[in-house]
Design an enzyme around this catalytic site. Structure first.
Site, PDB file in Angstrom:
ATOM      1  CD  GLN A   1     -18.255  83.617 -27.851  1.00  0.00           C
ATOM      2  OE1 GLN A   1     -17.233  83.236 -28.408  1.00  0.00           O
ATOM      3  NE2 GLN A   1     -19.259  84.162 -28.495  1.00  0.00           N
TER       4      GLN A   1
ATOM      5  CD  GLU B   1     -24.116  50.070  -5.242  1.00  0.00           C
ATOM      6  OE1 GLU B   1     -24.555  48.934  -4.987  1.00  0.00           O
ATOM      7  OE2 GLU B   1     -22.926  50.387  -5.115  1.00  0.00           O
ATOM      8  NE  ARG B   2     -23.978  49.153 -11.233  1.00  0.00           N
ATOM      9  CZ  ARG B   2     -23.764  47.897 -11.605  1.00  0.00           C
ATOM     10  NH1 ARG B   2     -24.566  47.320 -12.476  1.00  0.00           N
ATOM     11  NH2 ARG B   2     -22.739  47.225 -11.115  1.00  0.00           N
TER      12      ARG B   2
ATOM     13  CD  GLU C   1     -13.331  37.962  -1.993  1.00  0.00           C
ATOM     14  OE1 GLU C   1     -12.402  37.328  -2.557  1.00  0.00           O
ATOM     15  OE2 GLU C   1     -14.342  37.436  -1.496  1.00  0.00           O
TER      16      GLU C   1
END
Ligand SMILES: Cc1cc2nc3c(=O)[nH]c(=O)nc-3n(C[C@H](O)[C@H](O)[C@H](O)COP(=O)(O)OP(=O)(O)OC[C@H]3O[C@@H](n4cnc5c(N)ncnc54)[C@H](O)[C@@H]3O)c2cc1C
Length: 386
Positions: free
Chosen positions: A285, A248-249, A131
């Site tokens: 390098q 979800e994660r 929100e």
């Protein structure tokens, strides 16, 4: 030759065949429209329907509702293929999250009402937690749902909602009992068609993820049938969210991995060609060592995520391990892509070089799905400090 972009120990021949068809689908149906979607800030609903026809939306949904009944690793393949074309504009991951809320938590009646149309792409899913006044602190949400006979009356507003412009099935996190703290939160499934008092706000302009719609949503006395409380469990919203967040994660971790692989491949190609001081950038390098580090970390992240995906399949993925994956993978994504962009020099900052888009898209990964700080909180809570 094995495909380094899909180097996972759960990949079978079926996964490879599936990946080939998803890749072709994105190449033929998404890529030609990509600039248009980015310009519009949203992917056409027509594309969603085509994804439904292809079987992409319902790969891991039960067969009895029109899905393919496959493991969620097939959904991970779709996300890895999106990462290959480095465009998450099509909000498949959020749709998939919502579909698994329904598969895992809904009543049989709710499944029968929503799943077939989610699988066909006729219903696009969104989940509305955040929100304007609160995001991380979910228990402070102010959207209310007051019981009135056989309906709840929903009032409040949400922001940053992925798929917010396209969604017709929105899982709204609302307070059904103002006195009951986290036990007063419920998940109400709003079917937006004909929902009086429901309004979509702006499609928000973002730093990245240009083709993905992210919106404000407003609810003014919206009547939601009691039959739409997810699983019929009033007051269980907080627990339901906690059960689903590890998936979800984990998926955000795989998206991070896919994006780094893509950035790595395009960087190797660039530094092999680009000459500076008479040498290829690849021959310094510094370049080779940095790329060696990224290559190593890609391997390590892949191994960790695959372990967690096996745990998920067994129902044993814990909140803290999913938080570790989300935190580390998304921070690695930002760090590695920044390193890659540096190797492009000024070209890396130009929009015509896709590495710049990968860089912009990466940033939000440390914010949505729970910020990196909240992931640290979750992991820290699992440490025995006494
Ligand atoms: C592109 C995009 C898509 C999104 N999609 C969705 C969606 O589909 N659905 C949805 O509901 N939400 C969505 N979100 C919202 C997202 O999940 C929130 O932005 C996020 O959870 C953070 O909440 P907030 O923005 O209110 O930040 P806040 O909670 O105000 O946090 C501000 C800062 O304080 C830090 N902080 C907060 N609490 C702590 C603490 N305890 N300890 C230390 N630091 C802390 C945070 O980590 C952050 O750095 C989306 C956001 C974006 C940007």
């Amino acid at each position: 030759m094995s495909d380094p972009h899909l180097d996972h120990d759960w990949m079978t021949e079926d996964h490879h065949a599936y990946a080939n068809s998803v890749r072709r689908f994105f190449e033929e149906e998404y890529q030609p429209q990509r600039a248009k979607y980015e310009e519009a800030g949203v992917v056409d609903l027509g594309f969603w329907r085509k994804a439904g026809e292809m079987g992409i939306l319902g790969a891991s949904a039960p067969e009895e509702y029109g899905g393919q009944g496959l493991s969620r690793t097939f959904d991970l393949v779709t996300m890895l293929e999106q990462a290959r074309i480095h465009d998450m504009g099509f909000g498949f991951s959020v749709h998939n999250i919502v579909m698994h809320y329904v598969v895992e938590l809904a009543t049989d009646d709710q499944k029968a009402r929503w799943l077939p149309r989610m699988i066909s792409g006729d219903l696009v899913g969104a989940i509305a937690m955040t929100e304007p006044g609160t995001g991380s602190d979910l228990q402070s949400i102010r959207t209310t749902a007051k019981r009135d006979d056989d309906h709840f009356v929903l009032n409040g507003s949400k922001t940053f909602i992925t798929n917010g412009q396209n969604a017709d099935l929105i899982v709204v996190v609302a307070r059904t009992d103002p006195e009951a703290g986290s036990k007063g939160i419920s998940l109400l499934v709003l079917e937006t068609e004909g929902a009086e008092g429901f309004r979509r706000g702006r499609n928000l302009k973002k730093l990245g993820l240009k083709a993905q719609d992210t919106s404000e949503l407003f609810f003014g006395d919206v009547r939601v049938p009691v039959a739409n409380v997810l699983g019929g469990h009033e007051g269980r919203g907080f627990v339901q969210l906690m059960v689903q967040l590890p998936w979800e994660r984990l998926m955000l971790g795989y998206i991070a991995l896919g994006m780094v692989r893509t950035a790595f491949a395009m960087t190797v190609e660039h530094v092999r060609e680009r000459k500076v001081f008479g040498n290829r950038v690849m021959d310094f390098q510094n370049t080779r060592f940095k790329l060696a580090e990224i290559k190593t970390e890609i391997e390590m992240l892949g191994a960790f995520l695959d372990r967690l995906s096996r745990e998920l399949e067994k129902g044993a993925l814990t909140a803290e391990r999913a938080a570790m994956a989300k935190m580390w993978a998304t921070e690695f994504q930002c760090r590695a892509i920044d390193t890659c962009l540096q190797m492009f020099g000024g070209y890396g900052y130009m929009e015509e070089y896709p590495i710049s888009q990968l860089y912009a898209d990466a940033r939000v990964q440390r914010i949505y799905g729970g910020t990196s700080e909240i992931m640290r909180e979750i992991v820290a809570r699992s440490i025995d400090i006494d």
